[in-house]
Design an enzyme around this catalytic site. Structure first.
Site, PDB file in Angstrom:
ATOM      1  N   GLU A  89      46.113  52.784  49.446  1.00 57.96           N
ATOM      2  CA  GLU A  89      46.714  52.007  48.371  1.00 57.96           C
ATOM      3  C   GLU A  89      46.936  50.585  48.862  1.00 57.96           C
ATOM      4  O   GLU A  89      46.707  50.277  50.028  1.00 57.96           O
ATOM      5  CB  GLU A  89      48.036  52.623  47.904  1.00 57.96           C
ATOM      6  CG  GLU A  89      49.092  52.741  48.987  1.00 57.96           C
ATOM      7  CD  GLU A  89      50.332  53.489  48.524  1.00 57.96           C
ATOM      8  OE1 GLU A  89      50.581  53.568  47.313  1.00 57.96           O
ATOM      9  OE2 GLU A  89      51.072  53.985  49.402  1.00 57.96           O
ATOM     10  N   LEU A 113      52.320  56.329  47.176  1.00 55.75           N
ATOM     11  CA  LEU A 113      53.354  56.398  46.152  1.00 55.75           C
ATOM     12  C   LEU A 113      52.728  56.719  44.802  1.00 55.75           C
ATOM     13  O   LEU A 113      51.702  56.146  44.436  1.00 55.75           O
ATOM     14  CB  LEU A 113      54.090  55.058  46.065  1.00 55.75           C
ATOM     15  CG  LEU A 113      55.236  55.001  45.061  1.00 55.75           C
ATOM     16  CD1 LEU A 113      56.403  55.857  45.551  1.00 55.75           C
ATOM     17  CD2 LEU A 113      55.696  53.564  44.842  1.00 55.75           C
ATOM     18  N   TYR A 148      64.577  52.449  46.082  1.00 62.29           N
ATOM     19  CA  TYR A 148      64.619  51.389  45.072  1.00 62.29           C
ATOM     20  C   TYR A 148      63.640  51.663  43.947  1.00 62.29           C
ATOM     21  O   TYR A 148      62.744  52.498  44.060  1.00 62.29           O
ATOM     22  CB  TYR A 148      64.317  50.031  45.712  1.00 62.29           C
ATOM     23  CG  TYR A 148      62.851  49.785  46.040  1.00 62.29           C
ATOM     24  CD1 TYR A 148      62.066  48.983  45.220  1.00 62.29           C
ATOM     25  CD2 TYR A 148      62.261  50.353  47.161  1.00 62.29           C
ATOM     26  CE1 TYR A 148      60.731  48.743  45.509  1.00 62.29           C
ATOM     27  CE2 TYR A 148      60.921  50.124  47.462  1.00 62.29           C
ATOM     28  CZ  TYR A 148      60.164  49.319  46.638  1.00 62.29           C
ATOM     29  OH  TYR A 148      58.838  49.095  46.926  1.00 62.29           O
ATOM     30  N   LYS A 208      60.110  56.289  47.621  1.00 61.37           N
ATOM     31  CA  LYS A 208      60.142  54.842  47.434  1.00 61.37           C
ATOM     32  C   LYS A 208      61.340  54.243  48.181  1.00 61.37           C
ATOM     33  O   LYS A 208      62.358  53.871  47.601  1.00 61.37           O
ATOM     34  CB  LYS A 208      60.190  54.494  45.945  1.00 61.37           C
ATOM     35  CG  LYS A 208      59.794  53.041  45.635  1.00 61.37           C
ATOM     36  CD  LYS A 208      59.625  52.848  44.152  1.00 61.37           C
ATOM     37  CE  LYS A 208      59.300  51.406  43.795  1.00 61.37           C
ATOM     38  NZ  LYS A 208      57.970  50.992  44.261  1.00 61.37           N
TER      39      LYS A 208
END
Length: 288
Positions: A184, A208, A38, A152
């Protein structure tokens, strides 16, 4: 849901339909295996922010998972713009999801499937955001995700668990850690500032590579700050001059408390606020 969003028009496999009429097969691999990727693209002033870089990351994610066939970028841009128009979206995001498609349940990737492509809009106050004005608090939590966080994918259960645990503890979000090093946030990249130097973890398969993150690097340089790609510990974050997160929906948002440690005076730092303003200014130049 009806209270938050009036009946929207969504995109599904080449058609624009009311959200109540959008149906996906029970055999779709997104439903059975989270076999889907996505992107979330920001919309400001009715236009798309940094669309080209979102498409580059989407193509990379699809390639890493051996998706076939690839998508037509011009067509994606077309239906993104049409969704903005149909839903009168001035500020918010468009969520795009690409699934491998429908196949009999089997762990092995099917050889030939038709991709399931869907997208919808969400109205959000992004520029005049209360969290950005006050700053947010985070807790640290052990990172128990899989080791391909650079793709992702929609398998977001653990980040959802981390975010929910943060809320349960009275915080706004969670920073995931490995061996006491910050990786993160649940849906954002993590940064700290010491003096005129910004620190953020290097990108690899464990985090990411954020589109907003990449934009921030050039903005920081223009403002005269040095960026060092280096892991930092929870303790280094708690004692930093400033801390912040970046993402497509948060832009640049100050972190004013980590665990039980207030960052300086507990208010968004001068540089974080300066960086946010500069980023928004740059983002407006990428509208498409």
């Amino acid at each position: 849901l009806k209270k938050l969003y009036p009946m929207r028009t969504v995109y599904l496999n080449g058609e624009y339909v009311l959200e109540k009429d959008a149906k996906v097969s029970i055999f779709d691999r997104a439903f059975l295996f989270a076999d889907a990727v996505y992107e979330v693209t920001t919309v400001l002033k009715g236009k798309l922010v940094d669309f080209d870089n979102h498409m580059k990351r989407l193509k990379r994610s699809m390639k890493e998972l051996h998706f076939e066939p690839t998508l037509n970028e011009k067509n994606i841009l077309k239906f993104h713009r049409e969704l903005i128009k149909l839903n009168n979206l001035e500020e918010g995001v468009i969520y795009l999801q690409v699934s491998r498609g429908v196949a009999e349940r089997d762990f092995a990737f099917p050889k030939e499937t038709e991709l399931t492509v869907s997208a919808f809009t969400q109205k959000k106050d992004l520029v005049e955001n209360k969290s950005a004005q006050k700053g947010i608090s985070v807790i640290t939590i052990e990172d128990l995700r899989w080791k391909r966080c650079d793709i992702k994918t929609i398998q977001l259960l653990y980040p959802s668990m981390a975010k929910s645990e943060a809320l349960r503890q009275g915080a706004d979000d969670a920073w995931m850690t490995q061996n006491n090093y910050v990786m993160e946030g649940s849906s954002n990249n993590a940064w700290i500032i010491r003096g005129k130097t910004i620190y953020t973890r290097q990108t690899d398969n464990l985090i990411l590579s954020g589109v907003t993150r990449a934009a921030i690097l050039s903005v920081a340089e223009e403002l005269g700050y040095k960026v060092i790609f280096k892991q930092f510990t929870t303790q280094e974050a708690e004692s930093a001059d400033e801390a912040f997160v970046t993402s497509a929906t948060t832009f640049v948002t100050a972190v004013v408390k980590i665990n039980n440690h207030r960052i300086k005076d507990g208010k968004p730092g001068v540089f974080t606020q300066e960086l946010r303003k500069a980023y928004i200014k740059q983002a407006l130049k990428t509208l498409k």
